[in-house]
Design a protein around this motif. Structure first.
Motif, PDB file in Angstrom:
ATOM      1  N   ASP A  62       0.821  -1.219   0.000  1.00 44.89           N
ATOM      2  CA  ASP A  62       0.000   0.000   0.000  1.00 44.89           C
ATOM      3  C   ASP A  62       0.852   1.265   0.000  1.00 44.89           C
ATOM      4  O   ASP A  62       0.438   2.301  -0.530  1.00 44.89           O
ATOM      5  N   LYS A  63       2.058   1.189   0.551  1.00 43.26           N
ATOM      6  CA  LYS A  63       2.912   2.374   0.673  1.00 43.26           C
ATOM      7  C   LYS A  63       3.375   2.901  -0.679  1.00 43.26           C
ATOM      8  O   LYS A  63       3.517   4.104  -0.859  1.00 43.26           O
ATOM      9  N   PHE A  64       3.657   1.999  -1.617  1.00 40.68           N
ATOM     10  CA  PHE A  64       4.210   2.450  -2.893  1.00 40.68           C
ATOM     11  C   PHE A  64       3.351   2.049  -4.075  1.00 40.68           C
ATOM     12  O   PHE A  64       3.772   2.150  -5.221  1.00 40.68           O
ATOM     13  N   SER A  65       2.139   1.593  -3.815  1.00 42.61           N
ATOM     14  CA  SER A  65       1.306   1.181  -4.921  1.00 42.61           C
ATOM     15  C   SER A  65      -0.138   1.610  -4.706  1.00 42.61           C
ATOM     16  O   SER A  65      -1.056   0.807  -4.757  1.00 42.61           O
ATOM     17  N   GLY A  66      -0.325   2.901  -4.495  1.00 41.23           N
ATOM     18  CA  GLY A  66      -1.677   3.411  -4.309  1.00 41.23           C
ATOM     19  C   GLY A  66      -2.552   3.242  -5.530  1.00 41.23           C
ATOM     20  O   GLY A  66      -3.782   3.256  -5.432  1.00 41.23           O
ATOM     21  N   SER A  67      -1.931   3.066  -6.711  1.00 41.39           N
ATOM     22  CA  SER A  67      -2.705   2.931  -7.942  1.00 41.39           C
ATOM     23  C   SER A  67      -3.101   1.481  -8.216  1.00 41.39           C
ATOM     24  O   SER A  67      -3.774   1.200  -9.200  1.00 41.39           O
ATOM     25  N   ASP A  68      -2.661   0.554  -7.373  1.00 37.20           N
ATOM     26  CA  ASP A  68      -2.976  -0.850  -7.590  1.00 37.20           C
ATOM     27  C   ASP A  68      -4.463  -1.079  -7.326  1.00 37.20           C
ATOM     28  O   ASP A  68      -4.941  -0.891  -6.212  1.00 37.20           O
ATOM     29  N   ALA A  69      -5.179  -1.490  -8.357  1.00 36.44           N
ATOM     30  CA  ALA A  69      -6.644  -1.526  -8.278  1.00 36.44           C
ATOM     31  C   ALA A  69      -7.200  -2.841  -7.755  1.00 36.44           C
ATOM     32  O   ALA A  69      -8.407  -3.007  -7.685  1.00 36.44           O
ATOM     33  N   PHE A  70      -6.339  -3.774  -7.399  1.00 42.49           N
ATOM     34  CA  PHE A  70      -6.825  -5.113  -7.078  1.00 42.49           C
ATOM     35  C   PHE A  70      -7.181  -5.245  -5.605  1.00 42.49           C
ATOM     36  O   PHE A  70      -6.523  -4.681  -4.733  1.00 42.49           O
ATOM     37  N   PRO A  71      -8.215  -5.999  -5.304  1.00 42.61           N
ATOM     38  CA  PRO A  71      -8.764  -6.011  -3.948  1.00 42.61           C
ATOM     39  C   PRO A  71      -7.914  -6.762  -2.937  1.00 42.61           C
ATOM     40  O   PRO A  71      -7.241  -7.734  -3.276  1.00 42.61           O
ATOM     41  N   ASP A  72      -7.979  -6.296  -1.690  1.00 45.98           N
ATOM     42  CA  ASP A  72      -7.288  -6.984  -0.611  1.00 45.98           C
ATOM     43  C   ASP A  72      -7.884  -8.362  -0.349  1.00 45.98           C
ATOM     44  O   ASP A  72      -7.271  -9.186   0.319  1.00 45.98           O
TER      45      ASP A  72
END
Length: 203
Positions: A62-72
């Motif tokens: 989460d720290k370096f991939s705020g644009s990652d759209a895939f769900p937790d």
């Protein structure tokens, strides 16, 4: 002496370690699986590295991939392999060499389902993780660029896209709940490149 158990979440799922005497499917909690690691020695070359998976703690991702759209909610399924004690030293050496390109050995708890309840089924399994401070870690890349890289890369162990296809097929077969939207979205994009260019999709 505690048994030597290694958890495979990438190529170990479809190419298991030698001298395995038991295989147990299971999943991790608190991690994501991402194609965020360069492969200079297996699915690419030093001049044109491919991409292979690693595990990342969700909070670190989460720290370096705020644009990652895939769900937790995606679940990192894999297989825990128990190694014949007679061959433990040999298999450790084999895995250390196989995972030498930026991977570090960690110990993790493996979860399973018991009457619909999550519980730890294996404590302290060995797992090779490409941490975000290793030189081969590339972090988050746009999915189209990542798909193109995987589609074009080839290394001593074969085509990068075959690694992707084999992994996706293995995860599909592991468990009905073994959903990994990042992996499957990437597989769809690479297969679309095959279709567009009239090339083989067979792994």
């Amino acid at each position: 002496m505690a048994p030597f158990i290694v958890f495979g979440y990438g190529s170990l799922i479809f190419k298991p370690p030698p001298h395995t005497i038991r295989q147990v499917p299971g999943f991790l909690k608190g991690y994501v699986r991402r194609f965020a690691q360069k492969s200079h020695d297996h699915r690419g070359t030093p001049e044109s590295p491919g991409r292979v998976v690693t595990l990342i703690h969700k909070e670190d991702w989460d720290k370096f991939s705020g644009s990652d759209a895939f769900p937790d909610e995606d679940i990192v399924w894999g297989i825990a392999y128990t190694i014949d004690p007679i061959y433990e030293a040999e298999v450790r050496d084999y895995l250390d060499y196989r995972e030498k390109d930026g991977y570090t050995m960690e110990t993790l708890d493996i979860y399973g389902m018991d009457d619909g309840v999550e519980k730890v089924i294996i404590h302290g399994a060995i797992c090779y993780v490409g941490r975000d401070d290793n030189p081969s870690f590339v972090g988050s890349e746009p999915l189209d660029a990542l798909a193109d890289r995987i589609w074009t890369s080839v290394g001593p162990s074969g085509r990068n896209k075959d690694y992707l296809y084999n992994l996706a097929a293995a995860i599909h077969n592991l468990s009905p709940s073994s959903y990994d939207s990042h992996l499957y979205a990437l597989e769809a994009k690479v297969r679309a490149l095959d279709d567009k260019n009239g090339t083989s999709t067979q792994a």
